[in-house]
Structure formats: structure tokens, C-alpha cells
Design a protein around this motif. Structure first.
Motif, PDB file in Angstrom:
ATOM      1  N   MET A   1       0.840  -1.192   0.000  1.00 58.04           N
ATOM      2  CA  MET A   1       0.000   0.000   0.000  1.00 58.04           C
ATOM      3  C   MET A   1       0.881   1.249   0.000  1.00 58.04           C
ATOM      4  SD  MET A   1      -1.467   2.557   2.176  1.00 58.04           S
ATOM      5  CE  MET A   1      -1.659   1.889   3.825  1.00 58.04           C
ATOM      6  N   ILE A   2       0.623   2.184  -0.922  1.00 61.47           N
ATOM      7  CA  ILE A   2       1.440   3.390  -1.047  1.00 61.47           C
ATOM      8  C   ILE A   2       0.644   4.659  -0.773  1.00 61.47           C
ATOM      9  CG2 ILE A   2       3.118   2.388  -2.614  1.00 61.47           C
ATOM     10  CD1 ILE A   2       1.605   3.486  -4.940  1.00 61.47           C
ATOM     11  N   GLY A   3      -0.542   4.531  -0.222  1.00 58.34           N
ATOM     12  CA  GLY A   3      -1.329   5.704   0.141  1.00 58.34           C
ATOM     13  C   GLY A   3      -2.805   5.466  -0.077  1.00 58.34           C
ATOM     14  N   SER A   4      -3.583   6.502   0.180  1.00 61.77           N
ATOM     15  CA  SER A   4      -5.030   6.455  -0.056  1.00 61.77           C
ATOM     16  C   SER A   4      -5.415   7.623  -0.955  1.00 61.77           C
ATOM     17  CB  SER A   4      -5.804   6.524   1.259  1.00 61.77           C
ATOM     18  OG  SER A   4      -5.416   7.658   2.021  1.00 61.77           O
ATOM     19  N   ILE A   5      -6.417   7.423  -1.782  1.00 66.15           N
ATOM     20  CA  ILE A   5      -6.806   8.396  -2.799  1.00 66.15           C
ATOM     21  C   ILE A   5      -8.268   8.771  -2.620  1.00 66.15           C
ATOM     22  CG2 ILE A   5      -7.360   6.588  -4.468  1.00 66.15           C
ATOM     23  CD1 ILE A   5      -6.418   8.474  -6.680  1.00 66.15           C
ATOM     24  N   ASP A   6      -8.564  10.048  -2.837  1.00 71.20           N
ATOM     25  CA  ASP A   6      -9.944  10.526  -2.763  1.00 71.20           C
ATOM     26  C   ASP A   6     -10.006  11.915  -3.384  1.00 71.20           C
ATOM     27  OD1 ASP A   6     -12.604  10.493  -2.316  1.00 71.20           O
ATOM     28  OD2 ASP A   6     -12.512  10.315  -0.151  1.00 71.20           O
ATOM     29  N   CYS A   7     -11.218  12.481  -3.428  1.00 70.49           N
ATOM     30  CA  CYS A   7     -11.443  13.797  -4.028  1.00 70.49           C
ATOM     31  C   CYS A   7     -12.069  14.749  -3.025  1.00 70.49           C
ATOM     32  CB  CYS A   7     -12.334  13.692  -5.264  1.00 70.49           C
ATOM     33  SG  CYS A   7     -11.566  12.829  -6.656  1.00 70.49           S
ATOM     34  N   MET A   8     -11.780  16.020  -3.193  1.00 73.21           N
ATOM     35  CA  MET A   8     -12.325  17.097  -2.363  1.00 73.21           C
ATOM     36  C   MET A   8     -12.859  18.193  -3.275  1.00 73.21           C
ATOM     37  SD  MET A   8     -10.301  19.616   0.308  1.00 73.21           S
ATOM     38  CE  MET A   8      -9.704  20.680  -1.009  1.00 73.21           C
ATOM     39  N   HIS A   9     -13.979  18.819  -2.877  1.00 70.44           N
ATOM     40  CA  HIS A   9     -14.582  19.897  -3.648  1.00 70.44           C
ATOM     41  C   HIS A   9     -14.273  21.242  -2.991  1.00 70.44           C
ATOM     42  CE1 HIS A   9     -17.330  17.595  -6.445  1.00 70.44           C
ATOM     43  NE2 HIS A   9     -16.906  16.646  -5.628  1.00 70.44           N
ATOM     44  N   TRP A  10     -13.938  22.230  -3.826  1.00 71.16           N
ATOM     45  CA  TRP A  10     -13.700  23.603  -3.363  1.00 71.16           C
ATOM     46  C   TRP A  10     -14.736  24.500  -4.032  1.00 71.16           C
ATOM     47  CZ3 TRP A  10      -8.891  27.082  -4.778  1.00 71.16           C
ATOM     48  CH2 TRP A  10      -8.950  28.252  -4.021  1.00 71.16           C
ATOM     49  N   GLU A  11     -15.559  25.151  -3.232  1.00 73.03           N
ATOM     50  CA  GLU A  11     -16.631  25.979  -3.770  1.00 73.03           C
ATOM     51  C   GLU A  11     -16.066  27.187  -4.509  1.00 73.03           C
ATOM     52  OE1 GLU A  11     -20.543  28.547  -2.277  1.00 73.03           O
ATOM     53  OE2 GLU A  11     -19.582  27.101  -0.940  1.00 73.03           O
ATOM     54  N   TRP A  12     -16.664  27.467  -5.666  1.00 78.39           N
ATOM     55  CA  TRP A  12     -16.248  28.599  -6.511  1.00 78.39           C
ATOM     56  C   TRP A  12     -17.397  29.598  -6.544  1.00 78.39           C
ATOM     57  CZ3 TRP A  12     -14.784  28.211 -12.418  1.00 78.39           C
ATOM     58  CH2 TRP A  12     -14.186  29.406 -12.808  1.00 78.39           C
ATOM     59  N   LYS A  13     -17.309  30.594  -5.679  1.00 80.72           N
ATOM     60  CA  LYS A  13     -18.410  31.546  -5.532  1.00 80.72           C
ATOM     61  C   LYS A  13     -18.589  32.417  -6.772  1.00 80.72           C
ATOM     62  CE  LYS A  13     -20.216  35.152  -2.498  1.00 80.72           C
ATOM     63  NZ  LYS A  13     -19.997  35.957  -1.276  1.00 80.72           N
ATOM     64  N   ASN A  14     -17.498  32.853  -7.370  1.00 83.68           N
ATOM     65  CA  ASN A  14     -17.561  33.760  -8.520  1.00 83.68           C
ATOM     66  C   ASN A  14     -17.426  33.025  -9.843  1.00 83.68           C
ATOM     67  OD1 ASN A  14     -17.934  36.030  -6.959  1.00 83.68           O
ATOM     68  ND2 ASN A  14     -15.772  36.563  -6.879  1.00 83.68           N
ATOM     69  N   CYS A  15     -17.942  31.829  -9.902  1.00 84.48           N
ATOM     70  CA  CYS A  15     -17.962  31.094 -11.162  1.00 84.48           C
ATOM     71  C   CYS A  15     -18.843  31.842 -12.172  1.00 84.48           C
ATOM     72  CB  CYS A  15     -18.502  29.679 -10.943  1.00 84.48           C
ATOM     73  SG  CYS A  15     -18.706  28.726 -12.459  1.00 84.48           S
TER      74      CYS A  15
END
Length: 434
Positions: free
Chosen positions: A187-201
Motif C-alpha cells: 500500500m502506497i497511500g489512499s486516494i480521494d477527491c475534495m470539492h472547493w466551492e467557486w463563488k464567482n464562477c
């Protein structure tokens, strides 16, 4: 009436009409000349004073003295509070406010200021806006925004190669040793995703970037280890994409496919494997490079495996939590308009995060308390993207490695072997009930 009289009358009428045409033409020419003279008079008499008055008004605005923000007093206060020989606040409070120890902060400060002359003090020849800013910063909103862009570019150019690198041989040996200690050889790590809100999209993009919460977001895919070092980051995918969509566009396996990673060899339950793997949650596919938990485990072996897998997989979740707690700019909705600026901000935060991990790895290795960051005190370089046109590896070898990574039979066999391995390693030490 004879013919001679008729000819005389026609001659007289034609001559009179030609005379009237000449008089009309002369009248029109005279009127045109009068209009031109009037325009010239207006241009010479009225336009120059108007231009001069507008120019003087513009000059008066540009020469107005800049607003006194008390920069010298603010600098003296900041220096005496944290950087003097005998500071007002001790080193523990310095770390609490700036999220890093003092020598790491000074390393960043000295490197960036020496790299970019924009941060070197000089006499300014332009005025500043009157926007309020932090009580310590003492600069306008426009200057703060420009300073942020310059700072992120400097951090990426100076420290990106070192702190955004892929694991080398020494790093891989350490990761494999940690994985073995936790019951997951290879095992070389764990993987996942994170969301960053973009207010001025931009409104035209909101449908594309709309995430799970109904707001525009950008996605960060990351790989982290137990020490919370982030080994891989892929940022910028629209929030409408789920983890699988991001994975299919991610370069997470690029080095493996092109043969640039250190070799990985391990044995689990008598079976030999030659590729490392990541711990994931349930949405990821059943590939040989991923090990997922067991949904609704029934046996004691399965429950023990799920317990250890979910505990180890939380490394990347903890890394996201610490990253957001350290940098309020990531925790809060982004106000930038340009995706390139957002990309630089995220990369710079990851670099600084890894610098702090390197500095404090031995002090909080497996016991990070993110509450200390919550509610803490206090309120253009060139494009460095590398383009490769040469073929790194033979296409046949490339496809065979991809087949190994995505092999489902290897996934099932590895998962079963890990269940047996963890039971043999920890089964006698834990009481899971019946």
C-alpha cells in the motif's frame, strides 16, 4: 407670330434658367463655406478649453496623496509581536496564527522576496485604493490580490519540484514499510477527491461546475500517506464530475504506465505482486491498483479487514481536513474569477502543507488534532508547463501495464489475500465479537 419671334423667346428663357442655376450653385457654395467657418470657429474657440479642463481634472486626481494606512506602525507592531528578539507572543502562538513554525515561515519569506523583485521595498509612483484590509497587512484590496498571485507563482516555481514530486526509491521504501506495519503490504497511500466551492464562477459555466451541494465547485484529487504528505494532486475538474470521471482524466498512473516509478514487489498470503495499490472508498472501480472496503461485512475476518481498511483510508480525508484548516482561503468559497489563479492557489497551499509536514512529521506523525487550527486568533512569471512529444515507452508495454492496473481478477485475489493477512496479523489481538 412669325418664326423669328419664337426663336428669340426660347433663347431668352434658356438663358434665364441657366442664370438661375448658377445663382443657386453659388448660394450653396456660400452656405457650405459659412458652415465650415462656423465649425472651425467652434473647434478653435470651445474644444481646447474643454480638453484642457478635463486634463487638469485627471491630473488633479492622479496627483492626490495616497491614503495613509499607517504601514510603518503596522510593520512595527507585527515585527514586535512575532519577529523581535524578545517577541510579545511565544513560538507556540506564532504557529497557531501562521500555521507553521517560525523557521519555515522565514524560509518561504526569504525565498519568495529574493526571487521576485515585486516584494522588495521601493518607492511607489501610483495611488492605492481605499479598501480596508487586515489590521496587520495594511495594504489595499488590489495590492493584496496582486501579492497573492505573485506569492503563489513564486512558491510553485521555487518549491514545486521538491514538494510536488512523485515518490522516489527512498520514499517508496518508507511508504511500503508503513503499509506493512499497518497490515497492508504494497500500500502506497489512499486516494480521494475534495470539492472547493467557486463563488464567482461565471454564470455560463455554473451548470458545468455545479457540484453535489448545488453550488459551483472545482475538484481536487489527491493521494496522501499516514504522515499527511500529499504525493499526488490533480485540480481543476468541474464539480459536476464524480470521482470516477476525475480518475479517467487524472495522471495518477502516468508514471506507472510510462515506467518511471520505483519497482514495487511484495508477497501477501503466499502470492507475489509487482504493483502497488491505493486504498479507496466504494465508488472507485475494482482495479488491481485499488483496494476497497467490504460493504456490510458478515464474518469476523471481513469485519476486521473493513475496520483496518477504513481506518487507513482516512489518511487522505485527514489530509483534506488539515489542508482546509490551515488555509482559510481553501476552506471558504473562492472569490477569484480565473481558474488559473485558483490552480496556483491550490498548488501553493499543497506545497506549503508538505513543507510543514516535512518539518513536523516526527512530532504529530499519527496524531494530528485539527481543532487547534479552528477559530484560531486573527481575523507574472512565465508558464512552466512541460510539454513532451517523445514516446516514453513502447505502446505495447504501455497497454500491458494498463491492463495490469485495471485487472479485476487481481483485485479480487489481492483483496482476499489481504483479508487473510490482516486476520493472521491482528486477529488474536482484537475482540470483534461473534
Amino acid at each position: 407670330m412669325n418664326s423669328n419671334s419664337l426663336n428669340e423667346s426660347s433663347t431668352d428663357s434658356s438663358s434665364s434658367s441657366s442664370n438661375s442655376d448658377d445663382e443657386g450653385r453659388e448660394l450653396r457654395v456660400q452656405q457650405r463655406n459659412e458652415v465650415c467657418l462656423m465649425i472651425q470657429h467652434v473647434m478653435h474657440e470651445y474644444i481646447p478649453p474643454i480638453i484642457q479642463a478635463a486634463t487638469q481634472q485627471r491630473r488633479r486626481k492622479s496627483t492626490e496623496p495616497r491614503k495613509d494606512r499607517g504601514r510603518e506602525e503596522g510593520h512595527a507592531r507585527l515585527y514586535n509581536d512575532y519577529f523581535a528578539e524578545v517577541p510579545v507572543y511565544p513560538s507556540s502562538l506564532f504557529r497557531r496564527r501562521f500555521r507553521m513554525r517560525k523557521h519555515v515561515f522565514e524560509r518561504l519569506l526569504n525565498a519568495v522576496t529574493q526571487h521576485d523583485p515585486w516584494f522588495q521595498q521601493r518607492q511607489l509612483s501610483y495611488g492605492c485604493a481605499s479598501d480596508a484590509c487586515d489590521e496587520y497587512v495594511r495594504i489595499s484590496e488590489a495590492s493584496s490580490r496582486l501579492a497573492l498571485q505573485k506569492f503563489t507563482e513564486g512558491v510553485i516555481n521555487l518549491f514545486g519540484d521538491q514538494y510536488l514530486r512523485r515518490p522516489n526509491i527512498a520514499d517508496m521504501e518508507r511508504l511500503l514499510r508503513i503499509g506493512e506495519e499497518r497490515g497492508f503490504p504494497g500500500m502506497i497511500g489512499s486516494i480521494d477527491c475534495m470539492h472547493w466551492e467557486w463563488k464567482n464562477c461565471p454564470h455560463a459555466w455554473k451548470g458545468q461546475y455545479q457540484g453535489r451541494e448545488g453550488v459551483a465547485t472545482l475538484v481536487l484529487e489527491a493521494v496522501a500517506d499516514r504522515d499527511l504528505w500529499i504525493w499526488h494532486s490533480f485540480f481543476g475538474m468541474p464539480g459536476s464530475c464524480n470521482d470516477i470521471n476525475v480518475l479517467h482524466r487524472s495522471p495518477v498512473f502516468e508514471d506507472v504506465l510510462e515506467g518511471r516509478t520505483p519497482p514495487v514487489n511484495f508477497v501477501v498470503n503466499g502470492h507475489h505482486y509487482t504493483n502497488g495499490y491505493y486504498l479507496t472508498d466504494g465508488i472507485y472501480p475494482r482495479w488491481a491498483s485499488f483496494v476497497k472496503s467490504i460493504t456490510s461485512p458478515q464474518t469476523r475476518q471481513d469485519r476486521l479487514f473493513a475496520k483496518h481498511q477504513e481506518a487507513a483510508r482516512k489518511d487522505v480525508e485527514r489530509a483534506f481536513g488539515v489542508l482546509q484548516a490551515r488555509f482559510a482561503i481553501i476552506k471558504k468559497p473562492s472569490l477569484a474569477w480565473d481558474t488559473d489563479i485558483l490552480h496556483n492557489i491550490m498548488l501553493a497551499c499543497i506545497i506549503i502543507h508538505n513543507m510543514i509536514v516535512e518539518d513536523e512529521r516526527e512530532t504529530y506523525q499519527n496524531n494530528v488534532n485539527t481543532n487547534e487550527f479552528m477559530n484560531a486568533g486573527g481575523n507574472a512569471n512565465e508558464d512552466t508547463t512541460e510539454y513532451r512529444t517523445d514516446r516514453i515507452v513502447d505502446i505495447g508495454l504501455y497497454l500491458s501495464r494498463r491492463t495490469e492496473i485495471e485487472d479485476q481478477q487481481t483485485h479480487l485475489q489481492l483483496k482476499n489475500d489481504l483479508v487473510e493477512h490482516i486476520w493472521n496479523k491482528f486477529g488474536n489481538k482484537e475482540n470483534l465479537g461473534n
